[in-house]
Design a protein around this motif. Structure first.
Motif, PDB file in Angstrom:
ATOM      1  N   PRO A 208     100.701 -38.945  35.003  1.00  0.00           N
ATOM      2  CA  PRO A 208     102.112 -38.545  35.158  1.00  0.00           C
ATOM      3  C   PRO A 208     102.330 -37.039  35.089  1.00  0.00           C
ATOM      4  CG  PRO A 208     101.937 -40.424  33.685  1.00  0.00           C
ATOM      5  CD  PRO A 208     100.530 -39.926  33.910  1.00  0.00           C
ATOM      6  N   ILE A 209     101.412 -36.307  34.456  1.00  0.00           N
ATOM      7  CA  ILE A 209     101.610 -34.860  34.298  1.00  0.00           C
ATOM      8  C   ILE A 209     100.504 -34.031  34.932  1.00  0.00           C
ATOM      9  CG2 ILE A 209     102.982 -35.103  32.197  1.00  0.00           C
ATOM     10  CD1 ILE A 209     100.425 -34.430  30.604  1.00  0.00           C
ATOM     11  N   LYS A 210      99.418 -34.650  35.376  1.00  0.00           N
ATOM     12  CA  LYS A 210      98.303 -33.915  35.964  1.00  0.00           C
ATOM     13  C   LYS A 210      98.775 -33.211  37.239  1.00  0.00           C
ATOM     14  CE  LYS A 210      93.369 -34.596  36.958  1.00  0.00           C
ATOM     15  NZ  LYS A 210      93.279 -34.017  38.314  1.00  0.00           N
ATOM     16  N   PRO A 211      98.560 -31.896  37.367  1.00  0.00           N
ATOM     17  CA  PRO A 211      99.144 -31.152  38.484  1.00  0.00           C
ATOM     18  C   PRO A 211      98.835 -31.717  39.867  1.00  0.00           C
ATOM     19  CG  PRO A 211      98.376 -29.618  36.822  1.00  0.00           C
ATOM     20  CD  PRO A 211      97.933 -30.981  36.379  1.00  0.00           C
TER      21      PRO A 211
ATOM     22  N   VAL B 252     101.268 -23.697  35.781  1.00  0.00           N
ATOM     23  CA  VAL B 252     100.496 -24.599  34.929  1.00  0.00           C
ATOM     24  C   VAL B 252      99.034 -24.727  35.338  1.00  0.00           C
ATOM     25  CG1 VAL B 252     102.533 -25.906  34.266  1.00  0.00           C
ATOM     26  CG2 VAL B 252     101.206 -26.644  36.242  1.00  0.00           C
ATOM     27  N   ASP B 253      98.730 -24.470  36.607  1.00  0.00           N
ATOM     28  CA  ASP B 253      97.356 -24.605  37.101  1.00  0.00           C
ATOM     29  C   ASP B 253      97.135 -23.606  38.235  1.00  0.00           C
ATOM     30  OD1 ASP B 253      94.844 -25.379  37.920  1.00  0.00           O
ATOM     31  OD2 ASP B 253      95.298 -27.529  38.026  1.00  0.00           O
ATOM     32  N   PRO B 254      97.066 -22.308  37.911  1.00  0.00           N
ATOM     33  CA  PRO B 254      97.002 -21.291  38.967  1.00  0.00           C
ATOM     34  C   PRO B 254      95.766 -21.408  39.860  1.00  0.00           C
ATOM     35  CG  PRO B 254      96.632 -20.322  36.793  1.00  0.00           C
ATOM     36  CD  PRO B 254      97.127 -21.712  36.571  1.00  0.00           C
ATOM     37  N   ARG B 255      94.632 -21.857  39.309  1.00  0.00           N
ATOM     38  CA  ARG B 255      93.423 -21.948  40.127  1.00  0.00           C
ATOM     39  C   ARG B 255      93.590 -22.987  41.233  1.00  0.00           C
ATOM     40  NH1 ARG B 255      88.574 -24.890  40.321  1.00  0.00           N
ATOM     41  NH2 ARG B 255      89.061 -26.121  38.471  1.00  0.00           N
TER      42      ARG B 255
END
Length: 244
Positions: free
Chosen positions: A26-29, A223-226
């Protein structure tokens, strides 16, 4: 015979880490800020509609659709996922059953659904045409099918994915997934050419309406720039909407 070769790929893939998947997806980018928003946007307003969530997993989309005013029928092949889906969707207008997308959906009547969602489930299916044909049967006239899958060219460019096959062949492959905790689950799926996907739709009576190679949501950059940078350069998934 390798472990899982005699079982449907999805069962072997998800049974071992269903609870971890349910907690993180539910929250994984890649899910929450990339594939899921793109798929739900293709599905559009579902208020008052009959929706089939095919390969529902732990019910993340089923819950969202029901809370948006849809009447949802959902199924999945993995019992561990179904138990989680029933917990998640308790009290909502969601009928959840055990079912295999590669088999006849014989509990569903012809022309039952206004829209069908199949989110990241078809990668675990070897032959798509029988699935598309069954979706066509249970869809009402003018109904929509929305599905997402791994991007065929992205998968082809990875030597781990294509193995020794040519781009034009379908092949089964597997790898250990990161991002869902330890031990990293080993997940198998199928890689196939884009033509097989789109022609499979046409050959079973569907008309292509929209083909999407999604961009990540802007919030993903924080939250997940890469992975935001990676997905802004090239897509990981495709999204497709077709009409009956």
């Amino acid at each position: 015979m390798a472990k899982g070769d005699s079982d449907p790929v999805a069962v072997s893939a998800y049974a071992s880490f269903a609870e971890r998947y349910d907690a993180l997806a539910p929250i994984k980018p890649h899910n929450a800020l990339y594939e899921r928003p793109a798929s739900l946007e293709l599905l559009g307003d579902v208020t008052g509609l009959n929706i089939l969530d095919a390969g529902c997993g732990s019910g993340i989309c089923s819950e969202k659709l029901a809370r948006s005013g849809a009447r949802v029928s959902a199924f999945d092949i993995t019992p561990e996922m179904l138990a989680l889906a029933r917990q998640r969707c308790a009290g909502l207008d969601v009928d959840i059953r055990l079912g295999n997308v590669e088999r006849a959906l014989d509990w569903l009547a012809d022309g039952s659904f206004d829209r069908i969602l199949c989110s990241l489930a078809l990668d675990y299916v070897e032959k798509l045409e029988p699935v598309f044909a069954e979706f066509h049967r249970v869809s009402c006239p003018g109904g929509w099918l929305v599905f997402s899958m791994g991007h065929p060219m992205r998968d082809w460019q990875d030597t781990r994915t294509r193995g020794t096959k040519t781009y034009f062949e379908t092949n089964r492959w597997g790898m250990h997934w990161g991002g869902f905790g330890e031990p990293n689950p080993y997940v198998e799926s199928y890689r196939r050419p884009l033509g097989d996907i789109l022609n499979g739709l046409a050959d079973t009576g569907w008309t292509l309406d929209r083909f999407v190679e999604p961009l990540p949501a802007p919030e993903m950059e924080m939250v997940d720039p890469r992975h935001f940078a990676e997905l802004s350069l090239a897509p990981a998934f495709i999204g497709v909407r077709a009409h009956k």
